[in-house]
Design an enzyme around this catalytic site. Structure first.
Site, PDB file in Angstrom:
ATOM      1  CB  CYS A 165      36.816  19.911  47.020  1.00  0.00           C
ATOM      2  SG  CYS A 165      38.131  19.940  48.967  1.00  0.00           S
ATOM      3  CG  HIS A 197      33.817  16.890  49.832  1.00  0.00           C
ATOM      4  ND1 HIS A 197      35.660  17.691  48.719  1.00  0.00           N
ATOM      5  CD2 HIS A 197      33.208  16.439  49.228  1.00  0.00           C
ATOM      6  CE1 HIS A 197      34.009  16.572  47.852  1.00  0.00           C
ATOM      7  NE2 HIS A 197      33.417  16.502  47.389  1.00  0.00           N
ATOM      8  CB  SER A 221      35.779  14.017  45.868  1.00  0.00           C
ATOM      9  OG  SER A 221      36.427  12.785  46.615  1.00  0.00           O
TER      10      SER A 221
END
Length: 384
Positions: A165, A200, A217
């Site tokens: 990510c 994330h 993702s």
């Protein structure tokens, strides 16, 4: 970093001894109020929904990958894959491995709408595939200047290796630098599931007052979001709902400032301008802080630099159009100059030539021309 960091949602400050025992650090906000933040290690934006707590490795030796890093990757794959060492033996000993096509970097015509460009950029990021090996191939230091990160993004397009990510965020910035009407800013998430914390990061975008995101993702609903959300809070709450569908609880959201479109900028990306503690803020205050950050980004341009109310050149042009173009102000300097003298640079010979031309009358009249007074050129000033 410009603008400082705003930490929202902290509790009341404990005593010094209590703070030392609980492992928290006090920060001063711009208003001078004391808040606290978990003294957690600096994360690199790694997102993991399957094996929280399992370490991942970073290739710090560059490309091509050195032998030690390569062997470490395969050992880690043997630990995390259900087939263990068998999968490594089966792949490493094969002689007929398929060729993997290299994705083509998207290029755009000037007339291509920005939403279509974003879809093409996200499609390219998806075609690179998510990196499941446990080894990040590109080392990304958040403190590097933007120009260095853009060089790294260019290397990503050349090597076309699987990414995670944080690498997708850097690549998204690189591929959208040619879109000056698109604002880009990082959005980081910290969630909790089954006793572990997960992190994330995506690249938030704003085009025409609508918010969206680019990213990578394993979960489809935790990456790309088209620019269709009316507010920043709607976008973030959509991610929170996606986390809820996989039983993750959103703990913190970190929002950065807009990123410069200049690939040669030596500025650093401001990753954490606002740090929002979801639980301590409550739902209504969480929404308010998200919209406050959105207003702050509108007031500040890329890099967190306060923008002037109006650029000097357009302001001057509007004043000139109002005064001269509509005829409401003083006459044009060019018209005045034509009435007085043909050119200020001819010197004393210019009036003689003008008088000689005036003597040539097409009607044949022999009336001598009336003498004209010599214009005063000493007080003439050239306008620049």
């Amino acid at each position: 970093m410009p603008g400082g960091k705003k930490v929202v949602g902290g509790a009341a400050a404990p005593t010094t001894a209590a703070a030392a025992s609980s492992g928290v650090r006090h920060l001063e906000t711009n208003e001078g109020a004391s808040v606290q933040r978990d003294d957690e290690p600096e994360e690199e934006g790694e997102e993991d929904l399957r094996d929280g707590g399992v370490p991942f490795f970073v290739n710090r030796g560059g490309l091509p990958v050195d032998e030690a890093t390569w062997e470490r990757m395969w050992k880690h794959v043997a630990k995390i894959h259900p087939d263990g060492e068998k999968v490594a033996q089966r792949i490493r000993g094969a002689t007929d491995l398929p060729k993997i096509p290299i994705p083509t970097v998207p290029t755009f015509q000037p007339s291509t709408p920005v939403p279509e460009r974003l879809e093409a950029v996200q499609r390219y990021i998806r075609e690179l595939q998510y990196n499941h090996t446990g080894t990040q191939f590109f080392e990304i230091k958040k403190s590097r200047p933007l120009t260095g990160l853009m060089d790294l993004a260019k290397e990503m397009t050349k090597e076309a290796l699987p990414i995670k990510c944080l690498e997708a965020v850097i690549l998204g910035i690189y591929l959208t630098n040619s879109m000056p009407t698109l604002e880009r800013f990082p959005i980081s998430f910290k969630t909790h599931f089954s006793g572990n914390y997960f992190r994330h990061i995506v690249l938030g975008v704003n085009f025409g007052g609508r918010y969206g995101a680019l990213g990578m993702s394993r979960r489809e609903d935790l990456m790309y979001k088209p620019p269709a959300f009316r507010t920043l809070s709607e976008l973030v709450l959509d991610y929170e709902a996606a986390y809820g569908r996989c039983w993750h609880v959103l703990k913190k959201v970190k929002l950065g400032q807009c990123v410069s479109h200049d690939p040669h900028s030596v500025e650093q990306i401001e990753w954490k301008h606002s740090v929002l503690d979801v639980e301590k803020l409550g739902r209504e205050d969480f929404r308010k802080e998200l919209e406050r950050h959105a207003r702050d980004m509108r007031l500040k341009g890329p890099g967190g630099i306060e923008q002037p109310a109006e650029e000097p050149l357009p302001r001057q042009l509007r004043c000139l159009e109002n005064r001269i173009g509509k005829g409401t102000g003083p006459p044009s300097p060019t018209k005045d100059r034509k009435k007085d003298v043909s050119s200020p640079q001819r010197g004393q010979s210019s009036p003689h030539r003008r008088n000689s031309r005036s003597e040539r009358r097409p009607s044949g009249e022999k009336k001598p021309p009336e003498p004209k007074a010599m214009p005063d050129l000493n007080g003439y000033q050239i306008r620049v």
